[in-house]
Design an enzyme around this catalytic site. Structure first.
Site, PDB file in Angstrom:
ATOM      1  N   GLY A  12       0.827  -1.200   0.000  1.00 15.85           N
ATOM      2  CA  GLY A  12       0.000   0.000   0.000  1.00 15.85           C
ATOM      3  C   GLY A  12       0.861   1.249   0.000  1.00 15.85           C
ATOM      4  O   GLY A  12       2.095   1.160  -0.022  1.00 15.85           O
ATOM      5  N   ASN A  13       0.220   2.399   0.036  1.00 15.94           N
ATOM      6  CA  ASN A  13       0.988   3.649   0.017  1.00 15.94           C
ATOM      7  C   ASN A  13       1.641   3.977   1.352  1.00 15.94           C
ATOM      8  O   ASN A  13       2.531   4.819   1.408  1.00 15.94           O
ATOM      9  CB  ASN A  13       0.113   4.801  -0.448  1.00 15.94           C
ATOM     10  CG  ASN A  13       0.023   4.841  -1.959  1.00 15.94           C
ATOM     11  OD1 ASN A  13       1.009   5.080  -2.640  1.00 15.94           O
ATOM     12  ND2 ASN A  13      -1.144   4.565  -2.502  1.00 15.94           N
ATOM     13  N   ILE A 112      -4.691  -1.683  -8.756  1.00 19.10           N
ATOM     14  CA  ILE A 112      -4.820  -3.141  -8.625  1.00 19.10           C
ATOM     15  C   ILE A 112      -5.434  -3.499  -7.269  1.00 19.10           C
ATOM     16  O   ILE A 112      -6.166  -4.485  -7.145  1.00 19.10           O
ATOM     17  CB  ILE A 112      -3.455  -3.843  -8.856  1.00 19.10           C
ATOM     18  CG1 ILE A 112      -3.607  -5.373  -8.910  1.00 19.10           C
ATOM     19  CG2 ILE A 112      -2.435  -3.478  -7.791  1.00 19.10           C
ATOM     20  CD1 ILE A 112      -4.333  -5.892 -10.115  1.00 19.10           C
ATOM     21  N   ASP A 113      -5.186  -2.669  -6.246  1.00 21.23           N
ATOM     22  CA  ASP A 113      -5.777  -2.943  -4.929  1.00 21.23           C
ATOM     23  C   ASP A 113      -7.298  -2.827  -4.981  1.00 21.23           C
ATOM     24  O   ASP A 113      -8.025  -3.630  -4.407  1.00 21.23           O
ATOM     25  CB  ASP A 113      -5.187  -2.021  -3.840  1.00 21.23           C
ATOM     26  CG  ASP A 113      -5.315  -0.532  -4.156  1.00 21.23           C
ATOM     27  OD1 ASP A 113      -5.555  -0.158  -5.323  1.00 21.23           O
ATOM     28  OD2 ASP A 113      -5.175   0.274  -3.209  1.00 21.23           O
TER      29      ASP A 113
HETATM   30  N1  LIG Z   1       0.080   0.831  12.513  1.00 22.08           N
HETATM   31  C1  LIG Z   1      -0.368   1.653  11.576  1.00 22.08           C
HETATM   32  N2  LIG Z   1       0.490   2.201  10.685  1.00 22.08           N
HETATM   33  C2  LIG Z   1       0.066   3.024   9.718  1.00 22.08           C
HETATM   34  N3  LIG Z   1      -1.225   3.371   9.561  1.00 22.08           N
HETATM   35  C3  LIG Z   1      -2.128   2.869  10.417  1.00 22.08           C
HETATM   36  C4  LIG Z   1      -1.744   1.985  11.456  1.00 22.08           C
HETATM   37  N4  LIG Z   1      -2.876   1.621  12.123  1.00 22.08           N
HETATM   38  C5  LIG Z   1      -3.889   2.273  11.541  1.00 22.08           C
HETATM   39  N5  LIG Z   1      -3.453   3.038  10.530  1.00 22.08           N
HETATM   40  C6  LIG Z   1      -4.305   3.876   9.684  1.00 22.08           C
HETATM   41  O1  LIG Z   1      -4.365   3.239   8.463  1.00 22.08           O
HETATM   42  C7  LIG Z   1      -4.450   4.196   7.405  1.00 22.08           C
HETATM   43  C8  LIG Z   1      -3.662   3.618   6.271  1.00 22.08           C
HETATM   44  O2  LIG Z   1      -4.384   2.497   5.878  1.00 22.08           O
HETATM   45  P1  LIG Z   1      -3.704   1.227   5.266  1.00 22.08           P
HETATM   46  O3  LIG Z   1      -2.676   0.696   6.166  1.00 22.08           O
HETATM   47  O4  LIG Z   1      -4.810   0.351   4.820  1.00 22.08           O
HETATM   48  O5  LIG Z   1      -3.042   1.971   4.048  1.00 22.08           O
HETATM   49  P2  LIG Z   1      -2.140   1.341   2.976  1.00 22.08           P
HETATM   50  O6  LIG Z   1      -2.737   0.036   2.602  1.00 22.08           O
HETATM   51  O7  LIG Z   1      -0.735   1.342   3.382  1.00 22.08           O
HETATM   52  O8  LIG Z   1      -2.304   2.403   1.888  1.00 22.08           O
HETATM   53  P3  LIG Z   1      -3.204   2.334   0.617  1.00 22.08           P
HETATM   54  O9  LIG Z   1      -4.465   2.973   1.021  1.00 22.08           O
HETATM   55  O10 LIG Z   1      -2.410   3.027  -0.394  1.00 22.08           O
HETATM   56  O11 LIG Z   1      -3.376   0.877   0.276  1.00 22.08           O
HETATM   57  C9  LIG Z   1      -3.927   5.516   7.945  1.00 22.08           C
HETATM   58  O12 LIG Z   1      -4.896   6.505   7.687  1.00 22.08           O
HETATM   59  C10 LIG Z   1      -3.777   5.291   9.449  1.00 22.08           C
HETATM   60  O13 LIG Z   1      -4.599   6.188  10.162  1.00 22.08           O
HETATM   61  C1  LIG Z   2      -6.309   5.119  -5.120  1.00 24.51           C
HETATM   62  C2  LIG Z   2      -5.177   4.277  -4.582  1.00 24.51           C
HETATM   63  C3  LIG Z   2      -4.015   5.173  -4.180  1.00 24.51           C
HETATM   64  C4  LIG Z   2      -5.717   3.556  -3.344  1.00 24.51           C
HETATM   65  O1  LIG Z   2      -4.756   2.742  -2.769  1.00 24.51           O
HETATM   66  C5  LIG Z   2      -4.750   3.217  -5.619  1.00 24.51           C
HETATM   67  O2  LIG Z   2      -5.794   2.354  -5.898  1.00 24.51           O
HETATM   68  C6  LIG Z   2      -4.258   3.830  -6.904  1.00 24.51           C
HETATM   69  O3  LIG Z   2      -3.157   4.292  -6.975  1.00 24.51           O
HETATM   70  N1  LIG Z   2      -5.156   3.839  -7.941  1.00 24.51           N
HETATM   71  C7  LIG Z   2      -4.887   4.330  -9.255  1.00 24.51           C
HETATM   72  C8  LIG Z   2      -5.960   5.235  -9.741  1.00 24.51           C
HETATM   73  C9  LIG Z   2      -7.349   4.646  -9.835  1.00 24.51           C
HETATM   74  O4  LIG Z   2      -7.663   3.662  -9.169  1.00 24.51           O
HETATM   75  O5  LIG Z   2      -8.169   5.190 -10.624  1.00 24.51           O
HETATM   76  K   LIG Z   3      -5.469   0.354   0.341  1.00 30.13           K
END
Ligand SMILES: Nc1ncnc2c1ncn2[C@@H]1O[C@H](COP(=O)(O)OP(=O)(O)OP(=O)(O)O)[C@@H](O)[C@H]1O
Ligand SMILES: CC(C)(CO)[C@@H](O)C(=O)NCCC(=O)O
Ligand SMILES: [K+]
Length: 265
Positions: A12-13, A112-113
């Site tokens: 993830g990001n 892709i997510d």
């Molecule tokens: N231990 C942790 N580390 C980082 N973020 C956390 C944690 N616990 C909860 N969060 C929350 O999770 C959110 C990030 O979500 P998640 O971890 O699903 O993101 P990601 O999967 O890394 O990013 P993306 O949305 O790009 O997939 C943040 O807004 C934060 O508030």
């Molecule tokens: C929107 C995020 C950042 C969510 O993780 C990811 O799915 C992404 O980079 N998407 C590309 C743009 C789109 O989904 O239209």
């Molecule tokens: K995500």
């Protein structure tokens, strides 16, 4: 491959999300920070599963049935190209791409997510389906009963909204994402609570609006929610919009379900 053991990694990001599967069975999940390149390079060189698991588990790795078997193959879903790149060195890695996800009407830059979690949710719980991902970004992604992508929306997630206020203003402080069930006072009388109020109430209202608009078109659709802020969102929704909260299916592993469906359905 030992006991059909395989690893799934969602990049993830903000961080990494891991799952260890035995065949179709998801046996363990955990989150970690991004790993340094040096560690990833080493991973491929581990001779035994035991050493490998020790390295990637933050604490208490599972004890594998055959500790001396080789490290498991890795299935990768990534929305961070620079991270995808460095995982290519791993000896048995398969990167999942959009063309492998059996949804119709996908546009080429769809994350892709979003595709995998929608497919995972729909193939497991049924289409039509709307997935809310409360992650770094908050996304809505929906498909109809024919597995056609209807579309979705992308907005900054909880933490990102608060952080952008802090970063782009002179006077606004750093505010933690609250991890309580009680909502802030809507018309707040201090800066921190005013920021929380603004972000939380508009996010909840936004989610309500999107979900209701979805149900106008797909009244019987299930709605699933994943992502690091899922518990926060659902707890607040329970206070603010209980009848909507009652219909949300909370499931952190939708992407892993998607990977499983790709290979076992
Ligand atoms: N231990 C942790 N580390 C980082 N973020 C956390 C944690 N616990 C909860 N969060 C929350 O999770 C959110 C990030 O979500 P998640 O971890 O699903 O993101 P990601 O999967 O890394 O990013 P993306 O949305 O790009 O997939 C943040 O807004 C934060 O508030
Ligand atoms: C929107 C995020 C950042 C969510 O993780 C990811 O799915 C992404 O980079 N998407 C590309 C743009 C789109 O989904 O239209
Ligand atoms: K995500």
């Amino acid at each position: 491959m030992s006991e059909n053991l395989w690893l799934a990694l969602e990049i993830g990001n903000s961080r990494l999300h891991w799952a260890l599967f035995r065949g179709e069975k998801l046996s363990k999940t955990w989150d970690s920070d991004y790993l340094p390149i040096a560690v990833i390079d080493q991973l491929a060189q581990y001779q035994s599963l035991e050493d490998f698991l020790l390295k990637i588990f933050p604490s208490s790795p599972p004890s594998p049935p055959s500790p001396s078997s080789p490290p498991p193959p890795l299935l990768l879903s990534s929305v961070v190209p620079s991270q995808t790149e460095i995982w290519q060195t791993y000896y048995q890695v398969r990167v999942i791409t959009l063309d492998q996800v059996p949804l119709k009407g996908i546009y080429p830059t769809l994350g892709i997510d979003r595709a995998l979690s929608l497919y995972g949710a729909g193939s497991t719980l049924g289409f039509p389906m709307l997935v809310i991902d409360a992650g770094t970004a908050l996304t809505f992604t929906g498909a109809d009963k024919h597995q056609n992508l209807v579309g979705g929306a992308i907005l900054p997630g909880f933490h990102l909204q608060l952080a952008s206020l802090t970063q782009k203003t002179a006077q606004l402080p750093f505010v933690e994402t609250r991890n309580t069930k009680s909502l802030p006072q809507r018309f707040a009388l201090n800066t921190e609570e005013a920021m929380q109020s603004g972000v939380i109430y508009t996010l909840l209202a936004g989610i309500k609006d999107f979900v209701e608009a979805w149900w106008c078109n797909f009244p019987d659709s299930k709605v699933a929610i994943k992502g690091g802020d899922r518990t926060l969102v659902v707890n607040y929704m329970k206070s603010q919009y209980p009848e909507i909260a009652a219909r949300l299916i909370v499931e952190p592993n939708l992407i892993f379900w998607g990977m499983r469906s790709l290979f076992f359905l």
